[in-house]
Write a protein that holds these residues in place. Structure first.
Motif, mmCIF file in Angstrom:
data_model
loop_
_atom_site.group_PDB
_atom_site.id
_atom_site.type_symbol
_atom_site.label_atom_id
_atom_site.label_comp_id
_atom_site.label_asym_id
_atom_site.label_seq_id
_atom_site.Cartn_x
_atom_site.Cartn_y
_atom_site.Cartn_z
ATOM 1 N N GLY A 55 12.936 31.343 -7.532
ATOM 2 C CA GLY A 55 12.678 30.582 -6.317
ATOM 3 C C GLY A 55 12.386 29.115 -6.524
ATOM 4 O O GLY A 55 12.225 28.380 -5.549
ATOM 5 N N LEU A 56 12.330 28.642 -7.762
ATOM 6 C CA LEU A 56 11.984 27.241 -8.015
ATOM 7 C C LEU A 56 13.037 26.286 -7.444
ATOM 8 O O LEU A 56 12.694 25.335 -6.740
ATOM 9 C CB LEU A 56 11.796 26.992 -9.510
ATOM 10 N N ALA A 57 14.287 26.552 -7.712
ATOM 11 C CA ALA A 57 15.351 25.693 -7.183
ATOM 12 C C ALA A 57 15.372 25.729 -5.659
ATOM 13 O O ALA A 57 15.570 24.705 -5.004
ATOM 14 C CB ALA A 57 16.709 26.107 -7.747
ATOM 15 N N ALA B 31 14.870 22.616 -3.010
ATOM 16 C CA ALA B 31 15.861 22.394 -1.945
ATOM 17 C C ALA B 31 15.197 22.402 -0.577
ATOM 18 O O ALA B 31 15.519 21.583 0.290
ATOM 19 C CB ALA B 31 16.952 23.465 -2.015
ATOM 20 N N GLU B 32 14.251 23.294 -0.369
ATOM 21 C CA GLU B 32 13.540 23.366 0.917
ATOM 22 C C GLU B 32 12.690 22.122 1.139
ATOM 23 O O GLU B 32 12.627 21.588 2.251
ATOM 24 C CB GLU B 32 12.659 24.615 0.973
ATOM 25 N N PHE B 33 12.042 21.640 0.099
ATOM 26 C CA PHE B 33 11.247 20.420 0.225
ATOM 27 C C PHE B 33 12.135 19.254 0.634
ATOM 28 O O PHE B 33 11.799 18.486 1.533
ATOM 29 C CB PHE B 33 10.517 20.104 -1.081
ATOM 30 N N GLY C 296 11.443 8.780 -13.036
ATOM 31 C CA GLY C 296 11.000 8.058 -11.855
ATOM 32 C C GLY C 296 11.769 6.777 -11.624
ATOM 33 O O GLY C 296 11.913 6.338 -10.498
ATOM 34 N N SER C 297 12.294 6.161 -12.671
ATOM 35 C CA SER C 297 13.008 4.898 -12.508
ATOM 36 C C SER C 297 14.313 5.085 -11.735
ATOM 37 O O SER C 297 14.788 4.161 -11.097
ATOM 38 C CB SER C 297 13.297 4.263 -13.870
ATOM 39 N N GLY D 209 0.801 -1.222 0.000
ATOM 40 C CA GLY D 209 0.000 0.000 0.000
ATOM 41 C C GLY D 209 0.831 1.268 0.000
ATOM 42 O O GLY D 209 0.292 2.367 -0.073
ATOM 43 N N SER D 210 2.149 1.140 0.055
ATOM 44 C CA SER D 210 3.002 2.332 0.085
ATOM 45 C C SER D 210 3.317 2.800 -1.328
ATOM 46 O O SER D 210 3.248 2.031 -2.287
ATOM 47 C CB SER D 210 4.290 2.040 0.848
ATOM 48 N N ARG D 211 3.655 4.060 -1.428
ATOM 49 C CA ARG D 211 4.072 4.625 -2.708
ATOM 50 C C ARG D 211 4.956 5.824 -2.439
ATOM 51 O O ARG D 211 4.817 6.489 -1.414
ATOM 52 C CB ARG D 211 2.883 5.032 -3.574
ATOM 53 N N PRO D 212 5.863 6.125 -3.357
ATOM 54 C CA PRO D 212 6.734 7.289 -3.161
ATOM 55 C C PRO D 212 5.970 8.587 -3.418
ATOM 56 O O PRO D 212 4.934 8.592 -4.093
ATOM 57 C CB PRO D 212 7.835 7.089 -4.202
ATOM 58 N N LEU D 213 6.495 9.651 -2.876
ATOM 59 C CA LEU D 213 5.932 10.985 -3.107
ATOM 60 C C LEU D 213 6.868 11.725 -4.046
ATOM 61 O O LEU D 213 8.068 11.824 -3.781
ATOM 62 C CB LEU D 213 5.810 11.749 -1.788
ATOM 63 N N PHE D 214 6.342 12.191 -5.145
ATOM 64 C CA PHE D 214 7.137 12.935 -6.111
ATOM 65 C C PHE D 214 6.619 14.357 -6.206
ATOM 66 O O PHE D 214 5.414 14.592 -6.053
ATOM 67 C CB PHE D 214 7.040 12.301 -7.513
ATOM 68 N N ILE D 215 7.519 15.285 -6.472
ATOM 69 C CA ILE D 215 7.093 16.616 -6.901
ATOM 70 C C ILE D 215 7.651 16.775 -8.319
ATOM 71 O O ILE D 215 8.736 16.276 -8.631
ATOM 72 C CB ILE D 215 7.572 17.747 -5.965
#
Length: 109
Positions: A59-61, A65-67, A105-106, A41-47
């Motif tokens: 501010g995108l980079a 980095a903050e995430f 993602g791979s 039931g787990s899955r990774p979190l991607f942005i």
């Protein structure tokens, strides 16, 4: 006793005295089985960052980095219940974010 609900792991962990975890395919949801990816039931979190915005959106980079800082082992997202990726996966994500490398993602598995 005859109900089933789906909750995030942090809720389960905080309410162990009130709710009971249900194994999926024989694997119980624990921090380690979720972090390691063996709990079905787990899955990774991607942005996702649009490549055309890299170097263009102010501010995108820094946001990325903050995430990653918040998602680190001792980061504030972990304190809020986020299950942290294993060190090898975190290192790959940090390197990709630093260089703003396009991924499919791979690379993070």
């Amino acid at each position: 006793p005859d109900s089933l609900g789906i909750f995030g792991f942090s809720y389960l962990d905080a309410n162990k005295d009130k709710i009971k975890a249900v194994p999926v395919q024989g694997v119980s949801p624990t921090y380690d089985t979720i972090a390691g990816g063996s709990y079905p039931g787990s899955r990774p979190l991607f942005i996702y960052i649009k490549k055309a915005h890299v170097g263009v959106i102010p501010g995108l980079a820094e946001y990325v980095a903050e995430f990653l800082k918040g998602a680190a082992k001792d980061g504030y997202l972990a304190a809020k219940g986020l299950v942290i990726s294993p060190p090898d996966v975190s290192a790959k994500a940090a390197a990709a974010a630093k260089d703003m490398t396009p991924l499919d993602g791979s690379e993070l598995k």
